[in-house]
Design a protein around this motif. Structure first.
Motif, PDB file in Angstrom:
ATOM      1  N   SER A   7      43.501  13.197  54.622  1.00  0.00           N
ATOM      2  CA  SER A   7      42.578  14.449  53.994  1.00  0.00           C
ATOM      3  C   SER A   7      43.099  14.845  52.747  1.00  0.00           C
ATOM      4  CB  SER A   7      42.762  15.456  55.119  1.00  0.00           C
ATOM      5  OG  SER A   7      41.799  16.619  54.638  1.00  0.00           O
ATOM      6  N   VAL A   8      44.267  14.898  52.450  1.00  0.00           N
ATOM      7  CA  VAL A   8      44.918  15.242  51.092  1.00  0.00           C
ATOM      8  C   VAL A   8      44.449  14.429  50.105  1.00  0.00           C
ATOM      9  CG1 VAL A   8      46.733  15.567  49.758  1.00  0.00           C
ATOM     10  CG2 VAL A   8      46.684  16.739  51.890  1.00  0.00           C
ATOM     11  N   VAL A   9      44.581  12.931  50.355  1.00  0.00           N
ATOM     12  CA  VAL A   9      44.296  11.913  49.384  1.00  0.00           C
ATOM     13  C   VAL A   9      42.676  12.159  49.273  1.00  0.00           C
ATOM     14  CG1 VAL A   9      44.088   9.536  49.197  1.00  0.00           C
ATOM     15  CG2 VAL A   9      46.152  10.535  50.125  1.00  0.00           C
ATOM     16  N   ASP A  10      41.861  12.313  50.198  1.00  0.00           N
ATOM     17  CA  ASP A  10      40.447  12.502  50.143  1.00  0.00           C
ATOM     18  C   ASP A  10      39.718  13.753  49.230  1.00  0.00           C
ATOM     19  OD1 ASP A  10      37.726  11.339  50.212  1.00  0.00           O
ATOM     20  OD2 ASP A  10      37.360  12.580  52.353  1.00  0.00           O
ATOM     21  N   LYS A  11      40.826  14.769  49.163  1.00  0.00           N
ATOM     22  CA  LYS A  11      40.141  16.014  48.431  1.00  0.00           C
ATOM     23  C   LYS A  11      40.726  15.574  46.940  1.00  0.00           C
ATOM     24  CE  LYS A  11      40.928  19.275  52.178  1.00  0.00           C
ATOM     25  NZ  LYS A  11      41.803  20.217  52.930  1.00  0.00           N
ATOM     26  N   ARG A 249      50.255   7.270  46.600  1.00  0.00           N
ATOM     27  CA  ARG A 249      48.774   7.747  46.559  1.00  0.00           C
ATOM     28  C   ARG A 249      48.819   9.212  47.247  1.00  0.00           C
ATOM     29  NH1 ARG A 249      44.253   4.621  45.911  1.00  0.00           N
ATOM     30  NH2 ARG A 249      43.037   5.751  47.597  1.00  0.00           N
ATOM     31  N   TYR A 250      49.720   9.214  48.158  1.00  0.00           N
ATOM     32  CA  TYR A 250      49.774  10.702  48.816  1.00  0.00           C
ATOM     33  C   TYR A 250      50.383  11.809  47.900  1.00  0.00           C
ATOM     34  CZ  TYR A 250      51.028  14.416  52.007  1.00  0.00           C
ATOM     35  OH  TYR A 250      51.159  15.711  52.523  1.00  0.00           O
ATOM     36  N   ALA A 251      51.602  11.281  47.340  1.00  0.00           N
ATOM     37  CA  ALA A 251      52.351  11.965  46.322  1.00  0.00           C
ATOM     38  C   ALA A 251      51.541  12.239  44.973  1.00  0.00           C
ATOM     39  CB  ALA A 251      53.491  11.370  45.833  1.00  0.00           C
ATOM     40  N   ASN A 252      50.623  11.264  44.644  1.00  0.00           N
ATOM     41  CA  ASN A 252      49.802  11.799  43.323  1.00  0.00           C
ATOM     42  C   ASN A 252      48.748  12.585  43.779  1.00  0.00           C
ATOM     43  OD1 ASN A 252      51.259  10.127  41.788  1.00  0.00           O
ATOM     44  ND2 ASN A 252      50.019   8.094  42.141  1.00  0.00           N
ATOM     45  N   ARG A 254      48.775  15.093  45.966  1.00  0.00           N
ATOM     46  CA  ARG A 254      49.392  16.726  46.052  1.00  0.00           C
ATOM     47  C   ARG A 254      49.390  16.953  44.651  1.00  0.00           C
ATOM     48  NH1 ARG A 254      51.172  18.170  50.977  1.00  0.00           N
ATOM     49  NH2 ARG A 254      52.506  19.700  49.643  1.00  0.00           N
ATOM     50  N   LYS A 255      49.873  16.028  43.876  1.00  0.00           N
ATOM     51  CA  LYS A 255      49.932  16.740  42.333  1.00  0.00           C
ATOM     52  C   LYS A 255      48.572  16.929  41.474  1.00  0.00           C
ATOM     53  CE  LYS A 255      54.050  13.520  41.052  1.00  0.00           C
ATOM     54  NZ  LYS A 255      54.451  12.439  40.124  1.00  0.00           N
ATOM     55  N   ILE A 256      47.781  16.079  41.987  1.00  0.00           N
ATOM     56  CA  ILE A 256      46.440  16.319  41.441  1.00  0.00           C
ATOM     57  C   ILE A 256      45.657  17.770  42.145  1.00  0.00           C
ATOM     58  CG2 ILE A 256      44.045  15.722  41.576  1.00  0.00           C
ATOM     59  CD1 ILE A 256      44.989  12.691  41.637  1.00  0.00           C
ATOM     60  N   LEU A 257      46.039  17.988  43.171  1.00  0.00           N
ATOM     61  CA  LEU A 257      45.796  19.418  44.036  1.00  0.00           C
ATOM     62  C   LEU A 257      46.624  20.455  43.658  1.00  0.00           C
ATOM     63  CD1 LEU A 257      44.720  17.726  47.487  1.00  0.00           C
ATOM     64  CD2 LEU A 257      43.096  18.329  45.630  1.00  0.00           C
ATOM     65  N   GLY A 258      47.728  20.338  42.691  1.00  0.00           N
ATOM     66  CA  GLY A 258      48.415  21.583  42.579  1.00  0.00           C
ATOM     67  C   GLY A 258      49.205  21.682  43.479  1.00  0.00           C
TER      68      GLY A 258
END
Length: 262
Positions: A7-11, A249-252, A254-258
């Motif tokens: 879900s985090v990746v999709d957001k 991708r998941y770590a990226n 999280r960065k994108i979403l702050g």
């Protein structure tokens, strides 16, 4: 990757695509659902009818269930791309929208590239390309093909058929019961759902009882687990790189979403 991580990746994907579309004066549809998909991921592989609530809905399950089952594969719900954003989002057709050049593969691929920063390609040839992570789904399909050839599935279908005959129904396999053409006679074109008859419900309830009685779910899970292990053994390096790709991708995301790193 669990359902929360997907879900985090999709957001994050949604966020980058939306930022890209804003350059064209456009936005992603507000109806895009990025919440976690709760449908049991292996329910369909196991032939488990629990999520369908057959006593009420028959084989088709509650509204929206089939879409959730499909989304459970990679944690991302499908959505209808509005015509006004189609060219900019997909990168197909027009190469310039409102005087601005569309990025390669559209805003969809721009989001993919943001998620793929620092990720390896599944074949080890370099950096991952957009949607390379979906090769994991291809390996899952390969495991399904192996599993379908397993004689244990034929044997458990025969046991199921015998159980159903004892209840007054004649089907050679659960698939034949689920896809009996009698259930699809009155389909609403808008909802894509059919009117459920008492006969369908009675059949589906008997079907679920028989699956429980002969441990149908357990047999299918064992078969699929064995098939998956064979595919894993034959593709260890590729799967290892895909796992790394997913983690990055998941770590990226999280960065994108702050969000803080885990």
């Amino acid at each position: 990757m669990n359902r929360m991580q997907r879900s985090v990746v999709d957001k994050a994907d949604f966020k980058v695509a939306d930022q890209c579309l804003r350059r064209f004066g456009l936005r992603m549809p507000s109806s895009k659902n990025t919440s976690p998909v709760n449908y049991p991921k292996n329910a369909d592989y196991a032939g488990w009818l629990g999520p369908r609530d057959v006593e009420k809905y028959g084989y088709q399950g509650p509204p929206g269930m089939r879409d959730e089952a499909w989304a459970a594969q990679d944690g991302r719900r499908a959505f209808i791309i509005p015509s006004n954003i189609d060219a900019a989002y997909t990168g197909l057709g027009k190469k310039v929208v409102k005087g601005i050049k569309v990025p390669d593969g559209g805003c969809a691929n721009e989001a993919e590239r943001a998620l793929n920063v620092g990720t390896p390609s599944p074949d080890g040839s370099g950096a991952a390309k957009p949607r390379d992570h979906k090769q994991m789904l291809g390996l899952m399909d390969s495991a399904s093909e192996v599993a379908f050839k397993d004689p244990r599935l034929t044997e458990v279908d025969e046991r199921w058929s015998m159980c159903m005959r004892g209840r007054g129904y004649s089907y050679s396999s659960p698939d034949r019961a689920e896809n009996d053409p009698r259930w699809e006679k009155e389909i609403d074109p808008e909802t894509r759902r059919h009117a459920v008859t008492s006969l369908e419900i009675k059949t589906a309830v008997a079907d679920e009882d028989c699956r429980r009685e002969i441990n149908y779910f357990g047999v299918r899970l064992a078969v699929y687990a064995d098939a998956q292990n064979r595919i894993i053994a034959a593709n260890r390096d590729k799967i290892s790189r895909l796992q790394t790709l997913m983690k990055i991708r998941y770590a990226n995301a999280r960065k994108i979403l702050g969000l803080r790193p885990e």
